[in-house]
Design an enzyme around this catalytic site. Sequence first.
Site, PDB file in Angstrom:
ATOM      1  NE  ARG A 167     -14.329   1.341  33.281  1.00  0.00           N
ATOM      2  CZ  ARG A 167     -13.155   1.114  32.697  1.00  0.00           C
ATOM      3  NH1 ARG A 167     -12.921   1.614  31.505  1.00  0.00           N
ATOM      4  NH2 ARG A 167     -12.241   0.398  33.294  1.00  0.00           N
TER       5      ARG A 167
ATOM      6  CD  GLU B 119       0.695 -10.006  32.625  1.00  0.00           C
ATOM      7  OE1 GLU B 119      -0.087  -9.266  31.998  1.00  0.00           O
ATOM      8  OE2 GLU B 119       1.913 -10.027  32.449  1.00  0.00           O
TER       9      GLU B 119
END
Length: 265
Positions: free
Chosen positions: A152, A189
């Site tokens: 993006r 994570e």
Amino acid sequence: MGHTTSNSPLASSRPLSSCPGSPPSPHIHASPLSSCHGFPRIPPPLRLQPWFPPHPSASSPRAARGARPAEGRLRSAGGARGGMSGELGARRRLLEERVRPFPDFPCPGVLFRDITPLLKDPIAFRTVVDLLEAHLKARYPQIDFIAGLDSRGFLFGPVLAQRLGIGCVLIRKKGKLPGPTESVSYALEYGQAELEIQSDAVEPGEKVVLIDDLLATGGTMCAACELMKKLKAEVLECAVVIELKSLKGAEKLKPFPVYSLLQYD
Ligand SMILES: O=P(O)(O)OC[C@H]1O[C@H](OP(=O)(O)OP(=O)(O)O)[C@H](O)[C@@H]1O
Ligand SMILES: Nc1ncnc2[nH]cnc12
């Protein structure tokens, strides 16, 4: 309008990288604009006077079918969040209204900040580019390159570079760039991701501004800074349209300065 970060407040959002199997965050809150069913409601365009002539496409039938550009007179409206008022406040509110919150996307616990309405509205998109351009021209008279982050960041990087009359280099996800590359892996994570840059993208000592749509945990931007370090380029600033302050990405990026147009907790 914009915001240069030194420190960040308390956490309240969950990074996208925490998706697999993670429980919903107790801190996530939906914006009043959002709807639990389907697409959150986007407010109608503001009646604002453009401070520049709208691009011809803004009044084309195609544009009219989509999110219509804001039109009318920009007024001093005072008191936008962050102490912004007047015309800058109005511009900021326009941008805020073009970022659509999607709770639980792409997985439970994530409040996704969707910029597609902002891209669909030519006035709002142009406002983003205007503001970033003005900030960078005022703050950094000498920039050699804008570096856009996959994917993006590519929506803003080349346009901004054009405005500044400089080139744009690409920082891509693994395996997309031909030729010799440098790469940096960074922790999500759950698992690892990798960013790459072509080894000849920038020369040692060249001054680069990194651009992405959004800063969350800062893992992606940090990896991009590492790539610049590998090429011995100088990172002047990490610029984003949206900063999720609670995830403290700006702290992770220190000592590199972070600049954001919109901030959310
Ligand atoms: O600060 P972070 O926690 O690293 O998150 C921010 C990054 O996450 C999003 O990209 P994503 O990885 O979803 O890829 P995309 O731009 O290709 O959708 C966003 O565009 C940033 O690049
Ligand atoms: N909450 C979020 N919304 C949109 N893009 C993101 N990238 C990382 N976190 C995000």
